[in-house]
Design a protein around this motif. Sequence first.
Motif, PDB file in Angstrom:
ATOM      1  N   HIS A 129      45.898  15.095  41.066  1.00 26.33           N
ATOM      2  CA  HIS A 129      47.005  14.608  41.042  1.00 26.33           C
ATOM      3  C   HIS A 129      48.485  14.747  41.904  1.00 26.33           C
ATOM      4  O   HIS A 129      48.314  16.624  40.894  1.00 26.33           O
ATOM      5  CB  HIS A 129      47.369  14.058  39.487  1.00 26.33           C
ATOM      6  N   ARG A 130      49.056  14.363  42.623  1.00 27.86           N
ATOM      7  CA  ARG A 130      50.236  14.953  42.774  1.00 27.86           C
ATOM      8  C   ARG A 130      51.597  13.334  42.931  1.00 27.86           C
ATOM      9  O   ARG A 130      50.946  13.378  43.064  1.00 27.86           O
ATOM     10  CB  ARG A 130      50.152  15.795  43.719  1.00 27.86           C
ATOM     11  N   MET A 137      58.737  18.037  44.835  1.00 32.36           N
ATOM     12  CA  MET A 137      57.891  17.548  43.773  1.00 32.36           C
ATOM     13  C   MET A 137      58.314  17.838  42.363  1.00 32.36           C
ATOM     14  O   MET A 137      58.108  17.401  41.209  1.00 32.36           O
ATOM     15  CB  MET A 137      55.996  17.549  43.735  1.00 32.36           C
ATOM     16  N   GLN A 138      59.278  18.882  42.509  1.00 28.55           N
ATOM     17  CA  GLN A 138      59.723  20.124  41.096  1.00 28.55           C
ATOM     18  C   GLN A 138      60.910  19.291  40.521  1.00 28.55           C
ATOM     19  O   GLN A 138      61.911  20.265  39.427  1.00 28.55           O
ATOM     20  CB  GLN A 138      59.495  21.016  41.315  1.00 28.55           C
ATOM     21  N   ASP A 172      41.306  16.109  38.887  1.00 27.44           N
ATOM     22  CA  ASP A 172      42.199  17.440  38.638  1.00 27.44           C
ATOM     23  C   ASP A 172      43.136  16.571  38.511  1.00 27.44           C
ATOM     24  O   ASP A 172      43.585  16.817  39.059  1.00 27.44           O
ATOM     25  CB  ASP A 172      41.611  18.050  39.835  1.00 27.44           C
ATOM     26  N   PRO A 173      44.000  17.202  37.779  1.00 24.20           N
ATOM     27  CA  PRO A 173      45.625  16.756  36.909  1.00 24.20           C
ATOM     28  C   PRO A 173      46.631  17.372  37.560  1.00 24.20           C
ATOM     29  O   PRO A 173      48.237  16.782  37.681  1.00 24.20           O
ATOM     30  CB  PRO A 173      45.278  17.210  34.895  1.00 24.20           C
ATOM     31  N   PHE A 177      51.967  20.259  39.727  1.00 24.44           N
ATOM     32  CA  PHE A 177      52.599  18.694  40.941  1.00 24.44           C
ATOM     33  C   PHE A 177      53.636  18.549  40.520  1.00 24.44           C
ATOM     34  O   PHE A 177      52.763  17.336  40.256  1.00 24.44           O
ATOM     35  CB  PHE A 177      51.658  18.782  41.639  1.00 24.44           C
ATOM     36  N   GLY A 178      54.173  18.136  40.954  1.00 23.48           N
ATOM     37  CA  GLY A 178      55.801  17.436  39.516  1.00 23.48           C
ATOM     38  C   GLY A 178      55.149  17.150  38.634  1.00 23.48           C
ATOM     39  O   GLY A 178      55.478  16.390  38.356  1.00 23.48           O
ATOM     40  N   LYS A 179      55.207  18.225  38.225  1.00 22.06           N
ATOM     41  CA  LYS A 179      55.324  18.207  36.369  1.00 22.06           C
ATOM     42  C   LYS A 179      56.187  19.111  35.677  1.00 22.06           C
ATOM     43  O   LYS A 179      56.601  20.389  36.092  1.00 22.06           O
ATOM     44  CB  LYS A 179      53.835  18.223  35.580  1.00 22.06           C
ATOM     45  N   THR A 180      56.814  18.759  34.771  1.00 24.13           N
ATOM     46  CA  THR A 180      57.889  19.912  33.420  1.00 24.13           C
ATOM     47  C   THR A 180      56.666  20.408  33.226  1.00 24.13           C
ATOM     48  O   THR A 180      55.866  20.067  32.979  1.00 24.13           O
ATOM     49  CB  THR A 180      58.509  18.590  33.287  1.00 24.13           C
TER      50      THR A 180
END
Length: 282
Positions: A129-130, A137-138, A172-173, A177-180
């Motif tokens: 997942h992205r 993404m960040q 795969d989480p 990838f685009g996650k805090t």
Amino acid sequence: MPDANTEERALVMGILNVTPDSFSDGGQWLEADRAISRGLEMIAEGADIVDVGGESTRPGAAMVPVEEELRRVLPVVEALSPHVRVSIDTTKETVAEAAAVAGSTLINDVSASLWPVAARCGVGWVAMHRSGVAATMQDDPRYVNVVTEVRDLLVERASQAAEAGVEEIWIDPGIGFGKTVHHNLELLAGLDTLVATGFPVLVGTSRKAFLGVLAVGPDGVPAPVSDRLPGSLATATWALQQGAGMVRVHDVAATVQAALLVGRPTGGTRSAGSTLDTEDGS
Ligand code: HH2
């Protein structure tokens, strides 16, 4: 589809970035000879799969032309695949296909879109997942419920892959990838939700930035990449404990030890005389 629960331990995927700019090992294995030596070293350390990548996925990383990515990865895939299972970490169809011809049997796909290639080549597929694209993404990732949103997208893609005939599918989480930092922690806490889908789960936390932020020193400075082994091991151990079937790591030997500890049957089920019965007090 491999059933990690039948193994004595879950699988350990060793990271081999044949790139100049990967966030942790960039430039270390750019020449094919050095990359192949590192791959062989990881096999000796117990890696079950070696994940060969020719393009960094870190935020802001430069796009690599397909010819250059092929030049980086193919000699390494060819040299290692007789000795170990090799996965190819790519988002490019051409690279995934050429790597399969060269001996790779798993596509590690951070774009979660290459299942038609996996179906065509008869190889396994990792759907990661992205959120968004690498460059941005960040910037400001947002979710209402990160765990269920990630699960729903992965299950949708995995089901499409299964319908297309892909026999081995991992989800795969996509930690980082685009996650805090908070999203990453929520995903780790909610891993059982991914495990409950029935698809085997792969988790990659190794040396990632959020571990540095969580291990901030007394001076207020996040732990550098070189000081993130404790967090990498702690989170890999947690993921395996929650039922992940595989972890993707830079530090193979240490993680294999952790995986053995998690996977070892409890209650002294081994026969007398096994190493479990040997107590030397050390
Ligand atoms: N993380 C990275 C790259 N590929 N693939 C999967 N399935 N899961 C991950 O968490 C994952 C991945 C980023 O790590 P790394 O390869 O060390 O760095 P870079 O992308 O800079 O090469």
